[in-house]
Write a protein that holds these residues in place. Structure first.
Motif, PDB file in Angstrom:
ATOM      1  N   GLU A   1       8.978 -69.259  63.220  1.00  0.00           N
ATOM      2  CA  GLU A   1       7.085 -69.528  63.632  1.00  0.00           C
ATOM      3  C   GLU A   1       7.519 -70.105  64.030  1.00  0.00           C
ATOM      4  O   GLU A   1       6.394 -70.520  64.743  1.00  0.00           O
TER       5      GLU A   1
ATOM      6  N   ARG B   1       6.123 -70.400  68.360  1.00  0.00           N
ATOM      7  CA  ARG B   1       4.412 -71.622  68.287  1.00  0.00           C
ATOM      8  C   ARG B   1       4.749 -72.174  69.769  1.00  0.00           C
ATOM      9  O   ARG B   1       4.117 -72.683  70.758  1.00  0.00           O
TER      10      ARG B   1
ATOM     11  N   SER C   1       4.785 -70.038  72.715  1.00  0.00           N
ATOM     12  CA  SER C   1       3.677 -68.840  73.140  1.00  0.00           C
ATOM     13  C   SER C   1       2.815 -69.640  73.983  1.00  0.00           C
ATOM     14  O   SER C   1       2.889 -70.782  74.019  1.00  0.00           O
TER      15      SER C   1
ATOM     16  N   ASN D   1      -2.374 -66.623  72.671  1.00  0.00           N
ATOM     17  CA  ASN D   1      -1.782 -65.491  71.575  1.00  0.00           C
ATOM     18  C   ASN D   1      -1.536 -65.933  70.672  1.00  0.00           C
ATOM     19  O   ASN D   1      -2.801 -67.922  69.835  1.00  0.00           O
ATOM     20  N   LYS D   2      -1.843 -65.781  68.978  1.00  0.00           N
ATOM     21  CA  LYS D   2      -2.848 -66.351  67.623  1.00  0.00           C
ATOM     22  C   LYS D   2      -1.288 -67.531  67.438  1.00  0.00           C
ATOM     23  O   LYS D   2      -1.815 -68.326  66.354  1.00  0.00           O
ATOM     24  N   ASP D   3      -0.334 -67.703  68.340  1.00  0.00           N
ATOM     25  CA  ASP D   3       0.171 -68.548  67.320  1.00  0.00           C
ATOM     26  C   ASP D   3       0.244 -69.501  68.584  1.00  0.00           C
ATOM     27  O   ASP D   3       0.829 -70.564  68.368  1.00  0.00           O
ATOM     28  N   TYR D   4       0.144 -69.642  69.795  1.00  0.00           N
ATOM     29  CA  TYR D   4      -0.668 -70.749  70.571  1.00  0.00           C
ATOM     30  C   TYR D   4      -1.145 -71.996  69.930  1.00  0.00           C
ATOM     31  O   TYR D   4      -2.412 -71.468  69.768  1.00  0.00           O
TER      32      TYR D   4
ATOM     33  N   SER E   1       2.009 -76.210  71.368  1.00  0.00           N
ATOM     34  CA  SER E   1       2.314 -75.372  72.377  1.00  0.00           C
ATOM     35  C   SER E   1       2.132 -75.830  73.948  1.00  0.00           C
ATOM     36  O   SER E   1       2.761 -76.100  74.750  1.00  0.00           O
TER      37      SER E   1
END
Length: 265
Positions: free
Chosen positions: A135, A139, A142, A146-149, A153
């Protein structure tokens, strides 16, 4: 020699997948350096393949139990193996004077701190190949929307080209972690952003500090040199902005903005 037992407090999960270790070592391009620093070599599974590459290898290992094992396996690095905490370590002169690659199966509990340790030394670290919790790797790599950005990032991608290489299942490690892992590669971009690192970090961390709010509200504690600087993105949220847009905001930041940005995560 007694078997080394992984220590939970050190975040240790020893890599045992030889194929993954070899792929990680081969992922280093070494295009801009001939030295590498391995972080947390542990039992030396990755080390053996790094020593097959045309480089001068240094290693830093916090676990005292690992040191005699590594010395017995790889006596050729005895002068370049250091028992120390990377985050508090004073690098030897050879690493201070020349570029080096950063590589390793990074302890999960400090992997993001290692990333920012690298960013502080970005002028001397042209590339990194690292093993992270999946994860965290996602991140870092990303893109916007994107929700992981997030913070890592944007700041990492402002200075490095970030590439997700491959995923590792828990069974690749001993003991197996409860999560998947991933190897990523970061290569320095040809030019730095035309803005001080401090300014960029301040804008990014402030913007993502309240990521559900629009930037008009999230960045209201900062002041910009032009009222138009924020206007074009004011109704967007931080996760919708690209790296270049954050850089543009940082360029417009006035230096009477908050002088005490929060430390990097």
């Amino acid at each position: 020699m007694a078997e080394i037992r992984a220590k939970k407090q050190l975040g240790q999960h020893f890599l045992k997948d030889l194929g993954a270790a070899q792929r990680t070592a081969l992922a280093l391009s070494l295009a801009q350096c001939s030295q590498a620093l391995e972080v947390g070599p542990g039992t030396g599974v990755l080390t053996q393949y790094l020593l097959e590459r045309p480089l001068t290898l240094y290693a830093v290992e916090l676990d005292r139990e690992s040191i005699p094992v590594l010395l017995s396996k790889f006596p050729q690095i005895s002068a370049r193996l250091f028992q120390a905490d990377l985050l508090r370590w004073q690098e030897p002169p050879e690493l201070l004077e020349a570029p080096f690659a950063l590589v390793g199966n990074f302890p999960y509990n400090i992997s993001t701190q290692i990333l920012f340790w690298m960013l502080e030394r970005r002028d001397r670290i042209p590339e990194m190949v690292g093993m992270f919790q999946r994860e965290v790797a996602v991140r870092i790599c990303s893109g916007p929307g994107n929700k992981d950005y997030g913070i890592t990032s944007v700041i990492a991608q402002a200075y490095y080209r970030c590439e997700y290489l491959f995923t590792l299942e828990p069974e690749a490690f001993d003991p197996p972690p409860r999560v998947k892992s991933a190897v990523i590669r970061l290569e320095r971009l040809p030019k730095d952003p035309p803005v001080p690192y401090r300014d960029l970090a301040l804008v990014v961390k402030t913007g993502f500090g309240q990521r559900r709010k629009t930037l008009r509200n999230a960045l209201k504690c900062l002041t910009f040199s032009s009222p138009d600087a924020l206007e074009s993105v004011a109704n967007l949220r931080a996760e919708q902005l690209g790296v270049d847009q954050f850089i543009a905001l940082a360029q417009a930041l006035r230096h009477d903005s908050d002088p005490h940005p929060r430390s990097a995560p």
